[in-house]
Write a protein that holds these residues in place. Structure first.
Motif, PDB file in Angstrom:
ATOM      1  N   ALA A   1       0.885  -1.165   0.000  1.00 37.40           N
ATOM      2  CA  ALA A   1       0.000   0.000   0.000  1.00 37.40           C
ATOM      3  C   ALA A   1       0.918   1.209   0.000  1.00 37.40           C
ATOM      4  O   ALA A   1       1.841   1.281   0.816  1.00 37.40           O
ATOM      5  CB  ALA A   1      -0.895   0.014   1.229  1.00 37.40           C
ATOM      6  N   GLY A   2       0.708   2.109  -0.931  1.00 42.77           N
ATOM      7  CA  GLY A   2       1.590   3.269  -0.950  1.00 42.77           C
ATOM      8  C   GLY A   2       1.400   4.149  -2.167  1.00 42.77           C
ATOM      9  O   GLY A   2       0.560   3.894  -3.028  1.00 42.77           O
ATOM     10  N   ASP A   3       2.252   5.158  -2.230  1.00 40.12           N
ATOM     11  CA  ASP A   3       2.198   6.122  -3.324  1.00 40.12           C
ATOM     12  C   ASP A   3       3.111   5.679  -4.473  1.00 40.12           C
ATOM     13  O   ASP A   3       3.625   4.557  -4.483  1.00 40.12           O
ATOM     14  CB  ASP A   3       2.550   7.524  -2.820  1.00 40.12           C
ATOM     15  CG  ASP A   3       3.971   7.634  -2.287  1.00 40.12           C
ATOM     16  OD1 ASP A   3       4.780   6.689  -2.483  1.00 40.12           O
ATOM     17  OD2 ASP A   3       4.295   8.681  -1.686  1.00 40.12           O
ATOM     18  N   ASN A   4       3.313   6.563  -5.440  1.00 43.73           N
ATOM     19  CA  ASN A   4       4.134   6.226  -6.607  1.00 43.73           C
ATOM     20  C   ASN A   4       5.574   5.913  -6.234  1.00 43.73           C
ATOM     21  O   ASN A   4       6.200   5.037  -6.835  1.00 43.73           O
ATOM     22  CB  ASN A   4       4.075   7.350  -7.639  1.00 43.73           C
ATOM     23  CG  ASN A   4       2.732   7.416  -8.340  1.00 43.73           C
ATOM     24  OD1 ASN A   4       2.037   6.415  -8.441  1.00 43.73           O
ATOM     25  ND2 ASN A   4       2.367   8.589  -8.803  1.00 43.73           N
ATOM     26  N   ALA A   5       6.132   6.619  -5.258  1.00 43.86           N
ATOM     27  CA  ALA A   5       7.508   6.344  -4.824  1.00 43.86           C
ATOM     28  C   ALA A   5       7.612   4.938  -4.240  1.00 43.86           C
ATOM     29  O   ALA A   5       8.585   4.217  -4.496  1.00 43.86           O
ATOM     30  CB  ALA A   5       7.962   7.386  -3.801  1.00 43.86           C
ATOM     31  N   ALA A   6       6.616   4.525  -3.482  1.00 47.91           N
ATOM     32  CA  ALA A   6       6.606   3.177  -2.913  1.00 47.91           C
ATOM     33  C   ALA A   6       6.484   2.137  -4.025  1.00 47.91           C
ATOM     34  O   ALA A   6       7.144   1.100  -3.989  1.00 47.91           O
ATOM     35  CB  ALA A   6       5.460   3.032  -1.914  1.00 47.91           C
ATOM     36  N   HIS A   7       5.668   2.423  -5.021  1.00 53.48           N
ATOM     37  CA  HIS A   7       5.506   1.509  -6.148  1.00 53.48           C
ATOM     38  C   HIS A   7       6.822   1.357  -6.903  1.00 53.48           C
ATOM     39  O   HIS A   7       7.225   0.241  -7.252  1.00 53.48           O
ATOM     40  CB  HIS A   7       4.395   2.007  -7.073  1.00 53.48           C
ATOM     41  CG  HIS A   7       4.085   1.071  -8.188  1.00 53.48           C
ATOM     42  ND1 HIS A   7       4.425   1.351  -9.487  1.00 53.48           N
ATOM     43  CD2 HIS A   7       3.489  -0.145  -8.205  1.00 53.48           C
ATOM     44  CE1 HIS A   7       4.046   0.350 -10.251  1.00 53.48           C
ATOM     45  NE2 HIS A   7       3.470  -0.570  -9.501  1.00 53.48           N
ATOM     46  N   ARG A   8       7.519   2.461  -7.146  1.00 58.16           N
ATOM     47  CA  ARG A   8       8.818   2.390  -7.820  1.00 58.16           C
ATOM     48  C   ARG A   8       9.810   1.576  -6.998  1.00 58.16           C
ATOM     49  O   ARG A   8      10.599   0.796  -7.545  1.00 58.16           O
ATOM     50  CB  ARG A   8       9.366   3.795  -8.081  1.00 58.16           C
ATOM     51  CG  ARG A   8       8.661   4.515  -9.220  1.00 58.16           C
ATOM     52  CD  ARG A   8       9.375   5.788  -9.623  1.00 58.16           C
ATOM     53  NE  ARG A   8       9.514   6.738  -8.533  1.00 58.16           N
ATOM     54  CZ  ARG A   8       8.614   7.646  -8.200  1.00 58.16           C
ATOM     55  NH1 ARG A   8       7.482   7.740  -8.899  1.00 58.16           N
ATOM     56  NH2 ARG A   8       8.823   8.479  -7.209  1.00 58.16           N
ATOM     57  N   SER A   9       9.768   1.721  -5.690  1.00 63.05           N
ATOM     58  CA  SER A   9      10.642   0.954  -4.809  1.00 63.05           C
ATOM     59  C   SER A   9      10.346  -0.542  -4.925  1.00 63.05           C
ATOM     60  O   SER A   9      11.258  -1.371  -4.998  1.00 63.05           O
ATOM     61  CB  SER A   9      10.468   1.434  -3.367  1.00 63.05           C
ATOM     62  OG  SER A   9      11.271   0.708  -2.495  1.00 63.05           O
ATOM     63  N   LEU A  10       9.067  -0.901  -4.954  1.00 66.71           N
ATOM     64  CA  LEU A  10       8.681  -2.302  -5.107  1.00 66.71           C
ATOM     65  C   LEU A  10       9.145  -2.846  -6.450  1.00 66.71           C
ATOM     66  O   LEU A  10       9.661  -3.966  -6.533  1.00 66.71           O
ATOM     67  CB  LEU A  10       7.163  -2.462  -4.978  1.00 66.71           C
ATOM     68  CG  LEU A  10       6.643  -3.889  -5.160  1.00 66.71           C
ATOM     69  CD1 LEU A  10       7.065  -4.768  -3.987  1.00 66.71           C
ATOM     70  CD2 LEU A  10       5.142  -3.893  -5.319  1.00 66.71           C
ATOM     71  N   LEU A  11       9.000  -2.055  -7.522  1.00 70.67           N
ATOM     72  CA  LEU A  11       9.452  -2.494  -8.837  1.00 70.67           C
ATOM     73  C   LEU A  11      10.962  -2.725  -8.851  1.00 70.67           C
ATOM     74  O   LEU A  11      11.441  -3.669  -9.489  1.00 70.67           O
ATOM     75  CB  LEU A  11       9.057  -1.478  -9.908  1.00 70.67           C
ATOM     76  CG  LEU A  11       7.558  -1.340 -10.173  1.00 70.67           C
ATOM     77  CD1 LEU A  11       7.310  -0.250 -11.218  1.00 70.67           C
ATOM     78  CD2 LEU A  11       6.946  -2.649 -10.596  1.00 70.67           C
ATOM     79  N   ALA A  12      11.715  -1.894  -8.136  1.00 71.98           N
ATOM     80  CA  ALA A  12      13.165  -2.071  -8.048  1.00 71.98           C
ATOM     81  C   ALA A  12      13.506  -3.379  -7.338  1.00 71.98           C
ATOM     82  O   ALA A  12      14.419  -4.103  -7.752  1.00 71.98           O
ATOM     83  CB  ALA A  12      13.801  -0.881  -7.326  1.00 71.98           C
ATOM     84  N   VAL A  13      12.778  -3.697  -6.278  1.00 69.37           N
ATOM     85  CA  VAL A  13      12.975  -4.970  -5.581  1.00 69.37           C
ATOM     86  C   VAL A  13      12.637  -6.126  -6.521  1.00 69.37           C
ATOM     87  O   VAL A  13      13.370  -7.118  -6.606  1.00 69.37           O
ATOM     88  CB  VAL A  13      12.125  -5.044  -4.296  1.00 69.37           C
ATOM     89  CG1 VAL A  13      12.145  -6.437  -3.705  1.00 69.37           C
ATOM     90  CG2 VAL A  13      12.605  -4.024  -3.281  1.00 69.37           C
TER      91      VAL A  13
END
Length: 86
Positions: free
Chosen positions: A34-46
């Motif tokens: 659950a999160g904003d665009n920055a969190a989504h980008r972080s998940l994609l990096a993982v």
């Protein structure tokens, strides 16, 4: 470090901010974000590093529950498919 559970990670804003842009919880090999665009980008990096099998949005099963987000952005959580055995 999350005080809640070892399977819960939080993405905080800057050190002087109390913002919580994202939170991830894990169950076995499934992650829920659950999160904003920055969190989504972080998940994609993982995911790029680990190689996620799939990413699902708006309508998915997690821990035996179906989560569905409608056009009105309301989220419905149901166990009906598990109860019906389908």
């Amino acid at each position: 470090l999350c005080q809640l559970d070892g399977a819960c990670w939080m993405l905080f804003g800057s050190c002087d901010s109390r913002a919580l842009p994202g939170i991830i919880v894990a169950h076995v090999d499934d992650l829920l974000l659950a999160g904003d665009n920055a969190a989504h980008r972080s998940l994609l990096a993982v995911g790029k590093e680990l190689g996620f099998r799939s990413l699902e949005y708006h309508d998915f099963m997690w821990c035996g529950k179906r989560s569905c987000r409608g056009a009105d952005k309301l989220v419905e959580v149901s166990m009906a498919t598990c109860q019906l055995g389908t």
